[in-house]
Design a protein around this motif. Structure first.
Motif, PDB file in Angstrom:
ATOM      1  N   LYS A  93       2.249   3.567 -40.399  1.00  0.00           N
ATOM      2  CA  LYS A  93       1.729   2.210 -40.254  1.00  0.00           C
ATOM      3  C   LYS A  93       1.357   1.984 -38.791  1.00  0.00           C
ATOM      4  CE  LYS A  93       4.465   0.318 -44.069  1.00  0.00           C
ATOM      5  NZ  LYS A  93       3.292   0.035 -44.923  1.00  0.00           N
ATOM      6  N   GLU A  96       1.830  -1.960 -37.489  1.00  0.00           N
ATOM      7  CA  GLU A  96       3.178  -2.535 -37.485  1.00  0.00           C
ATOM      8  C   GLU A  96       3.751  -2.508 -36.069  1.00  0.00           C
ATOM      9  OE1 GLU A  96       7.568  -1.775 -39.545  1.00  0.00           O
ATOM     10  OE2 GLU A  96       5.946  -0.318 -39.728  1.00  0.00           O
ATOM     11  N   LYS A 141       3.600  -0.275 -30.760  1.00  0.00           N
ATOM     12  CA  LYS A 141       2.973   0.144 -32.008  1.00  0.00           C
ATOM     13  C   LYS A 141       2.276   1.480 -31.791  1.00  0.00           C
ATOM     14  CE  LYS A 141      -1.357  -2.440 -31.400  1.00  0.00           C
ATOM     15  NZ  LYS A 141      -2.258  -3.454 -32.016  1.00  0.00           N
TER      16      LYS A 141
END
Length: 341
Positions: A93, A96, A141
């Motif tokens: 991801k 995220e 991230k």
């Protein structure tokens, strides 16, 4: 099928004979045609190829591995890779925002939230050789999924250790007053820049989104004394701000008043000059008339002076003749106020 066996006599002694039988069932294997075998193989191959379909969600990127080596990175959507064991896919991801905590751990997010203090991480030495207790949150991230997955073994643990090292390095370059009062934003900026540089050197494939000092305070044993110092600094700043506010108010006002006085003085100066010039001109005119008829001019000036000296009165000018007798009378009243006959 039936098998029969016999036990012979042993040792020359006569023994009873025992017969036993084993029944083995017969298995009939089905016969497959060649077309059936090929059809089954074809279906198996199709299912194997179909296993390569995979979906990448909107918040992910797909990293395709071919025999364990990075082959390509795919965008969100429906994609395909050669099935296992040729290729495999990882979908981290990338949008995220992850976080690590320095100096404390969240035990229960709540509400109300509960935290556990980690003194071995939070206590550190400042540049002026004071001890300070700091809690820090780092948010990051993924910016390079391939590097994030395969360049560093445990990225979260690496970010946590690098953040703690950066925090100690930056705090060691600042005084405790800066960490407790007005230097927090600069400290956060320096920690973020230093941490990002370390992670780039590690090729961790992450981007530091934010660094936030959660709680900065002196050790509990000297907390009261530091609170008094911080309160004194706040009072100092308050009085400085009040003084600057008074200065910003009184100086412009004084400058405006000074400018007004200067303008009034200049106006008075021009007025006096113009008045003096006018009086000079009038005096020159009177002088010219006086030179033409001194007696008449003197008399007119006398009368005008008496009008100024004795305003609002009925004035009579009497000239006594040399030999006496009837005195001539000059009535100074206006014609409208003269008595009626």
């Amino acid at each position: 099928m039936r098998l029969r066996a016999r036990n012979p006599a042993a040792g020359g002694l006569s023994m009873p004979q025992n017969d036993f039988e084993i029944n083995i069932p017969q298995i009939n294997f089905p016969s497959f045609s060649r077309k059936s075998v090929l059809a089954a193989l074809g279906i198996a191959v199709l299912l194997w190829f179909a296993a390569g379909l995979y979906k990448v969600n909107a918040d992910e990127l797909g990293v395709v591995l071919r025999f364990g080596r990075i082959h390509t990175v795919t965008e969100p959507g429906l994609n395909y890779h050669l099935p296992y064991p040729i290729e495999s896919v990882e979908t981290p991801k990338v949008t995220e925002v992850k976080r690590v905590e320095i100096g404390f751990r969240t035990v229960d997010p709540g509400p109300p939230a509960q935290y556990e203090s980690i003194p071995q991480e939070s206590l550190m030495l400042t540049g002026d050789e004071n001890i300070v207790d700091i809690d820090l949150i780092v948010q990051f991230k993924i910016k390079d999924p391939a590097a994030y997955l395969f360049k560093v073994r445990n990225v979260v643990y690496t970010v946590q250790n690098a953040a703690e090292a950066s925090l100690r390095q930056v705090i060691g370059n600042h005084k405790i007053d800066e960490a407790l009062t007005d230097g927090k934003f600069q400290i956060q900026s320096e920690i973020q820049e230093n941490l990002q540089q370390i992670l780039d050197n590690y090729n961790a494939g992450v981007m530091v989104v934010a660094v936030q000092l959660q709680d900065v305070h002196p050790p509990e044993q000297v907390s009261a004394a530091f609170k008094d110092v911080a309160s004194a600094l706040e009072d100092k700043n308050k009085f400085i701000n009040l003084a600057q506010g008074y200065q910003n108010d009184i100086i412009p006002r004084t400058r405006g008043r000074a400018t007004e006085i200067i303008r009034q003085a200049e106006s008075y100066n021009r007025e006096r000059i113009l008045r003096a010039e006018g009086e000079t001109g009038r005096f020159s005119e009177v002088l010219a008339e006086y030179e033409k008829a001194p007696a008449v001019t003197e008399k007119r000036m006398y009368i005008e002076t008496m009008e100024k000296v004795l305003p609002g009165l009925n004035k009579y000018i009497v000239k006594v003749p040399d030999g006496g007798g009837l005195m001539p009378l000059l009535d100074m009243r206006p014609l409208s106020s003269s008595p009626k006959p």
